[in-house]
Structures are given as C-alpha cells and as structure tokens.
Design a protein around this motif. Structure first.
Motif, short mmCIF file in Angstrom:
data_model
loop_
_atom_site.label_atom_id
_atom_site.label_comp_id
_atom_site.label_asym_id
_atom_site.label_seq_id
_atom_site.Cartn_x
_atom_site.Cartn_y
_atom_site.Cartn_z
N PRO A 130 0.81 -1.23 0.00
CA PRO A 130 0.00 0.00 0.00
C PRO A 130 0.85 1.28 0.00
N LEU A 131 1.98 1.25 0.67
CA LEU A 131 2.88 2.41 0.67
C LEU A 131 3.49 2.63 -0.71
N MET A 132 3.81 1.54 -1.40
CA MET A 132 4.37 1.64 -2.74
C MET A 132 3.31 2.15 -3.72
N LEU A 133 2.07 1.70 -3.56
CA LEU A 133 1.00 2.18 -4.42
C LEU A 133 0.79 3.68 -4.23
N GLN A 134 0.86 4.12 -2.99
CA GLN A 134 0.71 5.53 -2.70
C GLN A 134 1.83 6.36 -3.31
N GLY A 138 7.81 1.03 -6.66
CA GLY A 138 8.42 0.22 -5.61
C GLY A 138 9.17 -0.96 -6.21
N ARG A 139 10.00 -1.53 -5.39
CA ARG A 139 10.76 -2.72 -5.79
C ARG A 139 10.70 -3.73 -4.66
N ILE A 140 10.39 -4.98 -4.99
CA ILE A 140 10.35 -6.06 -4.01
C ILE A 140 11.22 -7.20 -4.52
N ILE A 141 12.14 -7.64 -3.68
CA ILE A 141 12.98 -8.79 -4.02
C ILE A 141 12.77 -9.86 -2.96
N LEU A 168 4.31 -16.62 -5.80
CA LEU A 168 3.82 -15.34 -5.31
C LEU A 168 4.47 -14.19 -6.07
N THR A 169 5.77 -14.26 -6.28
CA THR A 169 6.50 -13.23 -7.02
C THR A 169 5.88 -13.01 -8.40
N LYS A 170 5.65 -14.09 -9.11
CA LYS A 170 5.12 -14.01 -10.48
C LYS A 170 3.74 -13.35 -10.48
N SER A 171 2.91 -13.74 -9.51
CA SER A 171 1.56 -13.18 -9.44
C SER A 171 1.59 -11.69 -9.10
N LEU A 172 2.43 -11.32 -8.14
CA LEU A 172 2.54 -9.91 -7.76
C LEU A 172 3.09 -9.07 -8.90
N ALA A 173 4.07 -9.61 -9.61
CA ALA A 173 4.68 -8.86 -10.71
C ALA A 173 3.64 -8.52 -11.77
N ARG A 174 2.77 -9.45 -12.07
CA ARG A 174 1.75 -9.21 -13.08
C ARG A 174 0.65 -8.28 -12.56
N ASP A 179 1.44 -0.45 -11.78
CA ASP A 179 1.70 0.53 -10.72
C ASP A 179 3.19 0.81 -10.54
N ASN A 180 4.01 0.30 -11.48
CA ASN A 180 5.46 0.48 -11.44
C ASN A 180 6.07 -0.14 -10.17
N ILE A 181 5.48 -1.26 -9.76
CA ILE A 181 6.07 -2.04 -8.67
C ILE A 181 6.64 -3.31 -9.30
#
Length: 263
Positions: A130-134, A138-141, A168-174, A179-181
């Motif tokens: 939610p912070l990244m969306l705001q 964002g970047r998540i590794i 989970l990574t693949k699903s979140l990436a798509r 949102d440029n995350i």
C-alpha cells in the motif's frame, strides 16, 4: 550507472548476518536509508555498527522483529512509517528451514517452514505494497534458494516452500506492473554463510565425512570452483531493486556460479 538509491527507504528482513547483512551493506554504500530486521537485538546492534563503519552511512537503523509473527511484521512497518511516508524497497529474506528428508521432518516443521519462509513474505508484502501504491513505484525482491529451479537432496522443506515464494513473485509482478512495482525472486547457490555451514555439518553427520571434506566437495561441484560470498550476491539484488532496473520483473534469478544445470 546511477542506481538512484540515495535517500531511498529500504527494508531488509533477516539482515543481521549472512546474505541479508550483505544486501543491507550494499544498499548503505548507495546512500540509501536502510532498516535491518531480525529477532536478536544483540546481533542487530553489531551488524548496524559494522555496516555504518564499512559504508560511512549513518542512516542505517535496526528493528527487532520475528518474521513468523504477524504482529511483529505490522509493528516493524508501523515504526518505519513514523519516520517516513514510504518504503521504496522491500527485501524479503529469512533463514532457511532445517534440513531433512520427507520421513524425517515432523508436522510442526512444516508449519514452521510455512510461516517462516512463505507466509512471512505474504504478510510483509501486504503491509508494504500500500505504501508503494501511494508512492507510485516500488521494488520487491524475495530471497529464496536454488531449490526454486532444482530440488536439493535432504532439503524437502525448502524444495516445497521456496517455489511457492516464486509463485507469489510471479503473481505480484503481473498484478502490480501497471503501478510500477517490480517484483523478482533471487536464489542463492552455495554462498559462504552460517546457513551453508549448517548444511555442511548436516551432510557431514549423515556421510561420516569430515566437515572440511564436505565443504571442499561442495566447492568442487561449482563450475566456478568456489563458494560465493554475500557481497557478490548482494550486488545483483541491489541492481534489481534500484531505479536502474526499469523492466525486469516477475523473474527468478539464481546466483550460483553455474551450479544448477536446470534451464
């Protein structure tokens, strides 16, 4: 290459030792604002002091938290939110589950591995996204293991939990690409850490070979002829989590010296 990490807020879990500490150190070199998390305050204090000294970056902070505890995760993120309006980078890292074959691990070991290595990633990510969306980016590794590409003998828990993290990574990436995350999985091969030594000791006990022989044979299996070091692993993670990476997302990358032969 400008990694555009100066003053970015970075949260690294499992970061008082080993790979996590190496990652936090590389972010500190890039002048990021770094928060490291683990369960043991003494280890965190020492790691924070060492990172500050090595990088000359005073914006390295620690928070005590158990990544198996949902309330601890919420508290850690809430503490950062008191100081900052955003978290630019999230590194989900946790110690690996204990070794063992299918008939050796108990049912409670499965629950422990699920909470530590999969559910912790879900929980932490849910607090941070939610912070990244705001913020609009964002970047998540997600740090896993080479078991995301090829199963490892005597590591049944890792072989089951780690691929789930990449799912989970693949699903979140798509879901959050618009949102440029950007979300990626990075798996270490044989890196010089306490975890690798633990696995070496387990293999030594099973085989009757000395720990020195086991570690030497471990290195021989790697085409580069040696174990990696946390700093080598960390540099790739930092690139993927930086502003220099604008198009790599949903990927599973191994840093293993060509150890894994699977495509």
């Amino acid at each position: 290459m400008d990694l555009n990490l100066a003053e970015k807020v970075v949260l690294v879990s499992g970061a008082s030792k080993g790979i996590g500490k190496g990652i936090a150190t590389e972010f500190a070199r890039e002048h990021a604002i770094v928060y490291i998390v683990s369960r043991t305050e003494g280890n965190l204090k020492l790691a924070t002091s060492e990172i500050k000294k090595e990088t000359n970056n005073d914006k390295v902070n620690y928070l005590v938290g158990d990544m198996k505890d949902a309330e601890d995760i919420k508290r850690v993120v809430a503490e950062i939110k008191k100081q900052h309006t955003k978290i630019d980078v999230l590194i989900n890292n946790a110690g690996g589950p204990p070794p063992g074959g299918f008939l050796e691990v108990a049912e409670e070991d499965w629950y422990h591995a699920f909470e530590q290595n999969l559910l912790s990633v879900v929980r932490m990510t849910k607090e941070v996204i939610p912070l990244m969306l705001q913020a609009g980016s964002g970047r998540i590794i997600n740090i896993t293991s080479s078991s995301i590409k090829a199963s490892i003998d005597n590591l049944i828990l890792s072989n089951v939990m780690r691929p789930g993290v990449h799912g989970l990574t693949k699903s979140l990436a798509r879901e959050f690409a618009k949102d440029n995350i950007l979300v990626n999985t990075v798996g270490p091969g044989k890196i010089k850490t306490d975890r690798t030594l633990q696995l070496g000791k387990s293999a030594s006990e099973k085989s009757g070979k000395s720990i020195d022989d086991v570690m030497e044979n471990m290195a021989k299996d790697i085409p580069l002829g040696r174990l990696g070091v946390p700093e080598e692993f960390a540099k790739t993670v930092v690139f993927l989590a930086s502003g220099a990476n604008t198009y790599v997302t949903g990927q599973a990358l191994l840093i293993d010296g060509a150890l894994v032969s699977a495509l």
